[in-house]
Design a protein around this motif. Structure first.
Motif: not given
Length: 336
Positions: A250-257, A281-295
């Motif tokens: 049942g594990r999701l694949s990275p492509r599913s993310i 187009r929203l991508r997973p790395h956009d969320l990572r960049h956002t977290f990194a900038y705020l951190l």
């Protein structure tokens, strides 16, 4: 020592090399591979190595081409170490082939206004999956599509936005790594975390969870995950059990993310009228960049803290992750 997914990727890359040699030389014998052939393969991948959904050729990104070269280099290094010297009379043909120059990394952090509207969409995500029509309403509550898991998707995005985890790290999470993993405790505890997160280079780290992530995870665990879990389901985030092609555990694949995050981005842009808040187009790395900038802002640009939370020590990418969004950078100039 490699995961099944990484092994499968390496096999695909080497199969592309075998196919290229067979098509160009009439055979795929490694003894015939020269620097010229590897160089031509690199250039072919860069020009037309990818495939569109309709089957047409498309250029590969430089980083993807270099990944192919790295796997070919590992293969020929192994051959050089184990095969007779006469097999490769010219030596390792990959050693003199330069990787492609990578373009300057693109800053993808969301600005404060975009973060606010994304969280607003996440708060209402269930409503976007409701089926319409009287027959879909029972007891005054609308039902959702049988494959839809809005609470799971909301938890995934809040977790990525609040921890900076990569898509593969999210897909690889197990329920046992969430501390605590009881919904009522997640809502009350002051310090929840994900322990032993497996990152690149066989690294492992722990990340702390904020209020939004804890609440979203508690809702998912209480109301949705049980519908898809089996005795073999160790993963934290599970694909819908109604999907016939889902993995046995049942594990999701990275492509599913990727798909989940892109769909939420599309819903967001349909809800937003102003162009300056649209995401494209929203991508997973956009969320990572956002977290990194705020951190970076919150920690006073503390490099040690950034390395520990992001699981990345590369100076090039630390600078990328901590660059401000364009709107904020433009504001610096306007104030001068």
């Amino acid at each position: 020592m490699r995961s099944a997914e990484v092994s499968a990727k390496i096999s695909r890359h080497l199969e592309r090399l075998r196919g290229w040699l067979a098509a160009g030389l009439g055979h795929p014998r490694v003894s015939a591979v020269t620097v010229r052939e590897i160089t031509a393969w690199r250039d072919h991948l860069a020009a037309a190595g990818g495939r569109r959904k309709d089957g047409g050729a498309v250029a590969m990104a430089p980083a993807t081409v270099n990944n192919h070269l790295a796997h070919a280099s590992a293969l020929f290094s192994w051959i050089s170490a184990h095969a007779p010297a006469a097999l490769l009379p010219g030596g390792d043909p990959t050693k003199r082939v330069e990787p492609l120059r990578l373009p300057a990394p693109e800053v993808r952090a969301l600005n404060a206004a975009q973060v606010r509207t994304v969280k607003n969409v996440l708060d209402r995500l269930e409503s976007f999956h409701h089926l319409t029509g009287r027959r879909h309403r029972s007891g005054g509550r609308s039902s959702t599509h049988r494959h839809a898991r809005p609470l799971r998707d909301r938890a995934i995005v809040h977790t990525m936005l609040g921890t900076g985890l990569r898509r593969a790290e999210i897909a690889g999470l197990d329920l046992a790594q969430l501390e605590p993993h009881e919904p009522d405790q997640l809502r009350r505890v002051k310090k929840a975390k994900l322990s032993g997160v497996r990152g690149k280079g066989r690294t492992s780290r722990s990340v702390f969870l904020g209020l939004d992530a804890c609440t979203a995870l508690a809702d998912y665990l209480e109301h949705e995950r049980g519908r898809d879990a089996t005795a073999d389901s160790a993963a934290l985030f599970l694909a819908a059990s109604s999907i016939a092609a889902r993995r046995p555990d049942g594990r999701l694949s990275p492509r599913s993310i990727n798909t989940i995050v892109a769909e939420i981005g599309a819903i967001h842009d349909l809800q937003i009228a102003s162009d300056d808040r649209r995401l494209g187009r929203l991508r997973p790395h956009d969320l990572r960049h956002t977290f990194a900038y705020l951190l970076s802002q919150a920690s006073g640009h503390n490099r040690a803290e950034l390395e520990r939370r992001l699981g990345h020590a590369n100076e090039r990418y630390l600078k990328l992750y901590t660059n401000p969004p364009e709107e904020i950078a433009a504001g610096y100039v306007e104030d001068l």
